[in-house]
Scaffold this motif. Structure first.
Motif, PDB file in Angstrom:
ATOM      1  N   ALA A   1      44.825  43.220  41.883  1.00  0.00           N
ATOM      2  CA  ALA A   1      43.653  42.898  41.051  1.00  0.00           C
ATOM      3  C   ALA A   1      43.506  42.094  41.190  1.00  0.00           C
ATOM      4  N   VAL A   2      43.829  41.046  41.681  1.00  0.00           N
ATOM      5  CA  VAL A   2      43.145  39.438  42.008  1.00  0.00           C
ATOM      6  C   VAL A   2      42.305  39.849  44.348  1.00  0.00           C
TER       7      VAL A   2
ATOM      8  N   LYS B   1      34.757  31.052  55.477  1.00  0.00           N
ATOM      9  CA  LYS B   1      35.908  30.965  54.899  1.00  0.00           C
ATOM     10  C   LYS B   1      36.540  32.712  54.471  1.00  0.00           C
ATOM     11  N   ILE B   2      38.454  32.717  54.392  1.00  0.00           N
ATOM     12  CA  ILE B   2      39.296  33.777  54.466  1.00  0.00           C
ATOM     13  C   ILE B   2      40.110  33.602  53.444  1.00  0.00           C
ATOM     14  N   TRP B   3      40.010  33.956  53.195  1.00  0.00           N
ATOM     15  CA  TRP B   3      41.358  34.461  51.596  1.00  0.00           C
ATOM     16  C   TRP B   3      40.552  33.412  50.307  1.00  0.00           C
ATOM     17  N   THR B   4      39.445  33.999  50.129  1.00  0.00           N
ATOM     18  CA  THR B   4      39.001  32.866  49.034  1.00  0.00           C
ATOM     19  C   THR B   4      38.857  34.165  47.801  1.00  0.00           C
ATOM     20  N   SER B   5      39.472  34.027  47.143  1.00  0.00           N
ATOM     21  CA  SER B   5      39.824  35.231  45.698  1.00  0.00           C
ATOM     22  C   SER B   5      38.979  34.692  44.303  1.00  0.00           C
ATOM     23  N   ARG B   6      39.159  35.606  43.905  1.00  0.00           N
ATOM     24  CA  ARG B   6      37.810  36.154  42.931  1.00  0.00           C
ATOM     25  C   ARG B   6      36.602  35.604  42.582  1.00  0.00           C
ATOM     26  N   VAL B   7      36.208  35.941  44.380  1.00  0.00           N
ATOM     27  CA  VAL B   7      34.443  35.383  44.619  1.00  0.00           C
ATOM     28  C   VAL B   7      33.735  36.530  43.125  1.00  0.00           C
TER      29      VAL B   7
END
Length: 399
Positions: free
Chosen positions: A219-220, A160-166
């Motif tokens: 920041a995210v 996966k790509i662009w998976t935020s806030r892991v």
């Protein structure tokens, strides 16, 4: 401060507005400037919202949540963005609110009873959502991450790509194919939704992550994720196997309206900064705000932001009674107009600041970077127009 209270609010919406404003008052523009500059997730801000129960805004009261809906959530997220945090501040906690919606709608009784109260009181977070892949962006049905059943577990492999806030989440909602695309009658079938314990996956070597360097919303954090032999218990399947794509779409229009509200708040934050600078900055013995060349772009941007805001709030009010293409039209119009308005507002604010428009200390360059991002996520402006062309104007499908 520019005039922002331009739409009629219910008593409950006013309560949300005032409560969120009070929390945000403790996190000024300097706080968000530092988080962006240092690339640090705003843990203090997220914890303050969690302590006040705002991660449970959409969770039913029976699970300890607030039991509110889209009309209240648009107020909440607009206020967060307008406070000076911009789009990043809203996106920092957006996933924590909306990723629980799938659990509410489709999770098993046991899963909901176990996790939703903990989300509502801030004990755990479900901030991350894994869908996009290197070869599957706008065409989500092209995902190649595969989940196969082995006994009482699913084994998942993929990327996966662009998976935020892991890095700021306890759990990840992961989309994977349980039936290959070539074996289903419709490409939207055969996709399933899983709940993944992130720490467990990392510690067992099933998951590797790498941060993606980017120029907006620093920041995210967003990540590229690799899954190899990830074992997920069958009771962590959310909803029905093979129906995950439809489960994902449920509530998508409401979420898109909320993202549009975040864009509105970003535009208001940019305009507030631009107007304040125009009123205090003096050139040739007078404030630059006296010049129409400064006034008019800011005034025009204000008009566009407030027009978009009216569309957003009308859509939010309709969310309880409309669905399907009707609500989709409202959501896509709102997202398109709000993103464009935010960009124009941020651009006008940068221009008002002159050379200082690119100086970090004045914040408007941050707003500009974020405003440009809103024209790409969660869908591009072109895809919003595609929806309207086909579903509202009755034109042939263009993609």
């Amino acid at each position: 401060m520019i005039q922002r209270d331009t739409v009629d609010l219910s008593d409950q919406q006013r309560l949300v507005r005032d409560s969120i404003r009070e929390i945000c008052a403790d996190f000024d523009a300097a706080y968000w400037r530092e988080k962006d500059s240092e690339g640090e997730y705003p843990h203090e801000f997220a914890e303050a919202l969690a302590d006040h129960g705002w991660f449970g805004v959409l969770i039913p009261e029976e699970y300890g949540g607030a039991g509110m809906g889209t009309p209240e959530t648009v107020v909440m997220m607009e206020e967060i963005a307008a406070s000076g945090g911009g789009f990043s501040a809203a996106q920092a906690i957006h996933g924590g609110i909306y990723n629980s919606v799938s659990l509410v709608g489709y999770g098993s009784a046991e899963l909901k009873a176990d996790l939703l109260p903990k989300v509502a009181d801030g004990e755990i977070s479900i901030q991350a959502f894994g869908l996009t892949e290197p070869n599957a962006g706008s065409d989500s049905t092209a995902i190649e991450t595969r989940a196969r059943k082995e006994g009482e577990k699913y084994v998942i492999d993929g990327q996966k790509i662009w998976t935020s806030r892991v890095d700021a989440s306890d759990y990840l909602v992961l989309m994977a194919r349980t039936t290959p695309r070539e074996e289903v009658e419709k490409r939207t079938r055969g996709i399933s939704m899983f709940l993944v314990d992130i720490d467990e996956a990392l510690s067992n070597g099933y998951l590797e992550i790498e941060a993606i360097e980017k120029t907006a919303s620093n920041a995210v954090h967003s990540y590229e994720c690799w899954f190899e032999g990830l074992r997920v218990p069958e009771d962590r399947l959310i909803g029905e196997e093979g129906r995950g794509f439809y489960q994902m779409l449920d509530g998508l229009n409401e979420e898109r309206l909320v993202i549009a509200a975040e864009c509105v708040g970003l535009g208001e934050a940019a305009l507030d900064a631009g107007v304040a600078y125009a009123n205090q900055r003096e050139v040739f013995g007078r404030s630059i705000g006296k010049n129409q060349a400064i006034q008019h772009p800011l005034a025009a941007a204000y008009a566009r932001v407030q027009a978009a805001k009216a569309v957003v709030y009308n859509g939010a009010d309709a969310a309880a009674s409309e669905s399907g293409a009707d609500l989709g039209a409202r959501a896509n119009v709102a997202k398109y107009l709000a993103s464009e308005a935010a960009f124009e507002a941020a651009d006008a604010a940068v221009q008002t600041h002159g050379g200082f428009g690119i100086a970090r200390e004045y914040d408007v360059e941050r707003y500009f970077r974020e405003a440009r991002l809103t024209r790409l996520v969660p869908i591009t402006q072109q895809l919003a127009l595609n929806f309207l062309g086909e579903n509202v104007l009755g034109m042939e499908r263009s993609y």
